[in-house]
Design a protein around this motif. Sequence first.
Motif, short mmCIF file in Angstrom:
data_model
loop_
_atom_site.label_atom_id
_atom_site.label_comp_id
_atom_site.label_asym_id
_atom_site.label_seq_id
_atom_site.Cartn_x
_atom_site.Cartn_y
_atom_site.Cartn_z
N PHE A 31 0.80 -1.27 0.14
CA PHE A 31 -0.07 0.17 -0.07
C PHE A 31 0.94 1.21 -0.04
N ASN A 32 1.32 1.74 -1.22
CA ASN A 32 2.30 2.71 -1.41
C ASN A 32 2.41 3.16 -2.74
N SER A 33 1.73 4.27 -3.03
CA SER A 33 1.85 4.77 -4.44
C SER A 33 2.09 6.26 -4.20
N LEU A 34 2.85 6.51 -3.02
CA LEU A 34 3.26 7.82 -2.71
C LEU A 34 4.05 8.63 -3.66
N HIS A 35 4.91 7.83 -4.26
CA HIS A 35 5.88 8.60 -5.37
C HIS A 35 5.10 9.21 -6.58
N GLU A 36 4.38 8.37 -7.24
CA GLU A 36 3.49 8.99 -8.30
C GLU A 36 2.41 9.93 -7.93
N LYS A 37 1.86 9.78 -6.70
CA LYS A 37 0.90 10.69 -6.30
C LYS A 37 1.36 12.07 -5.87
N LEU A 38 2.77 12.01 -5.39
CA LEU A 38 3.22 13.40 -5.15
C LEU A 38 3.69 14.17 -6.33
N ILE A 39 4.08 13.33 -7.51
CA ILE A 39 4.49 14.10 -8.79
C ILE A 39 3.21 14.59 -9.21
N GLU A 40 2.18 13.79 -9.32
CA GLU A 40 0.85 14.17 -10.01
C GLU A 40 0.35 15.54 -9.19
N ALA A 41 0.45 15.54 -7.69
CA ALA A 41 0.02 16.52 -7.09
C ALA A 41 0.78 17.74 -7.27
N TRP A 42 1.74 17.83 -7.43
CA TRP A 42 2.70 18.91 -7.90
C TRP A 42 2.25 19.45 -9.15
N ARG A 43 1.96 18.67 -10.00
CA ARG A 43 1.40 19.06 -11.36
C ARG A 43 0.24 20.12 -11.45
N HIS A 44 -0.71 19.72 -10.14
CA HIS A 44 -2.24 20.37 -10.15
C HIS A 44 -1.79 21.59 -9.13
N PHE A 45 -0.59 21.94 -8.69
CA PHE A 45 -0.50 22.79 -7.73
C PHE A 45 -0.67 24.25 -8.53
N GLY A 46 -0.68 24.33 -9.77
CA GLY A 46 -0.86 25.61 -10.54
C GLY A 46 0.53 26.63 -10.03
N LEU A 47 1.80 25.97 -10.32
CA LEU A 47 2.98 26.68 -9.69
C LEU A 47 3.87 26.90 -11.02
N ALA A 48 3.49 26.32 -12.27
CA ALA A 48 4.36 26.53 -13.36
C ALA A 48 4.75 27.89 -13.51
N GLY A 49 6.11 28.14 -13.68
CA GLY A 49 6.77 29.64 -13.90
C GLY A 49 7.28 29.90 -12.56
N ALA A 50 7.10 29.63 -11.45
CA ALA A 50 7.75 29.88 -10.18
C ALA A 50 8.48 28.90 -9.83
#
Lengths: 374, 185
Positions: free
Chosen positions: A145-164
Amino acid sequence: MERLTLPARADWREHVEHDLGFVFHTIGGEPYWDETACYRFSVAQIDELEAATGEIEQLCLDLVDEVVRKGAYEALRIPANACAAIERSWNAGDKNLYGRFDFRYDGTSPPKLLEYNADTPTALFEASVVQWDWLEAHWPKRDQFNSLHEKLIEAWRHFGLAGATVYFAAVKGHLEDGGTVDYMRDTAVQAGLATARIDIEDIGWNGQRFVDLEARPIEVLFKLYPWEWAISEAFGQHFLAGTARIIEPAWKMVLSNKAALALLWERAAGHPNLLATSFSPDSIDGAMVRKPIFSREGANLTVVERGEVTHQTDGKYGAEGFVYQSYVPLPAFDGRYPVIGSWVVASQPAGIGIREDATPITRDSSRFVPHFFE
Amino acid sequence: MRKSTAIRLVLLGSASLALAACDDSRVPTDAKFFGSLSECKTAFDDATCESKFKEADQARVDQGPRFTRKEECESRYGAGNCETRTDTSSGGSFFLPLMAGYMMGNLLGNRAQGYPVYRDRDGGAVAQTTARSGAGSNASLHRVGNFGNATASAGAFRPAPVAQIGQVERGGLGSSARSYSSAGS
């Protein structure tokens, strides 16, 4: 739920250090990552942990909403100067990245929430990468029970931080905190974000915004540093003013203290995954543990059973007061007492990591032990 | 399955910049990469970090790749990753890549050197070393690894902003950490 023993991989230290960059497997000369044991769960048990995690996270988000709407910060011992920042960050929908619930679980009775590390959870790299790598080496076909790595990368993509540029900060010279933050940064890079690394102590203020050592502005800051420490320090007011976007966001302060456990019980008394928790010992029947509202790593706990103190840990916490929680002893497996650290990423259950201790109270001397399920 | 399908690390462990030795001016095997001065200071003392950063930046300006036109520079190093300078002897201007970081090598003893590292258009990390020969010195470029999937401008060193608002205060964070063992839990 079973505890199994097995030999450690030959040359495991060189492997995790060199291939994973995991440098804090041993702390102060004592083992921390321990692969001579592992836990085995059934699918039904993992389902139960996953469901409990999802439900408790929703209860927590509902609690934040209620606290912000009512302005009920006093019960949480949140300083008055932080309230506006909490309200602003919640109403603006500032995203949360992660958190770790600590559950008592024995495989049979429902998981019980011990506490929520909502602001600065650690043991992330171990849960996400090190135990995954361990399973790949032994039984690549088994599940974990561990999909942390993939979920973290996916979460960063949706943070709306592109450019910063996202700055990653930990306390200077702290190997585990630094390693955790380096890993967090790795996931952000893989999500396509620009990143930088700085020690907490090196963050400067130029009169208008936070800056790094080259006086470049810090617009987004991931900090492995508690909000309640930051706001008590000289730059605290700047943290609260919202000039930089901080991860975890300010509203996490509502959840990152143990008073929130008492409020959760008030809202959902009797919930199968909660332990009775109150600001008054008189409200708790039977054995109870007294916990400081702000404390970490099992410090300053007092367990009272049948009117007598049976366990006590020392430390420096307790100035802000205490909560009292029903005491259900951790289950013993081969003389070890495991706590399930259950992760949420972007408020979704993402996996578990287990820390076990030789005593019923989990301290920073606990060992991280991998798991699998089938 | 409820586990990650695959795990890749781009900054940590052996996935981080692998060093390739190719000629006399090769990058030393002990060279460490830093994306910024701040990052270097999390691992080494301030004075060493600053002097090697300056050395790397000077090597970049004096001996690094030069282009007559911005488009030429950007076609090699990516959009937004080039700046313009004036040659002090000829007075002409040219374009050159920004540093995406720098490496410090020969860390034992007193021969530590700083090497600029550029990020090329495909995300490759290119280190610049200087070989001393009878005729003087020559810079050479070595592909030493990858910056991973980060966007084109990720990691590019931007010059400090020209306008600074007053003095920079420091030391306003971190004092609580001295009383406790860990900031995390």
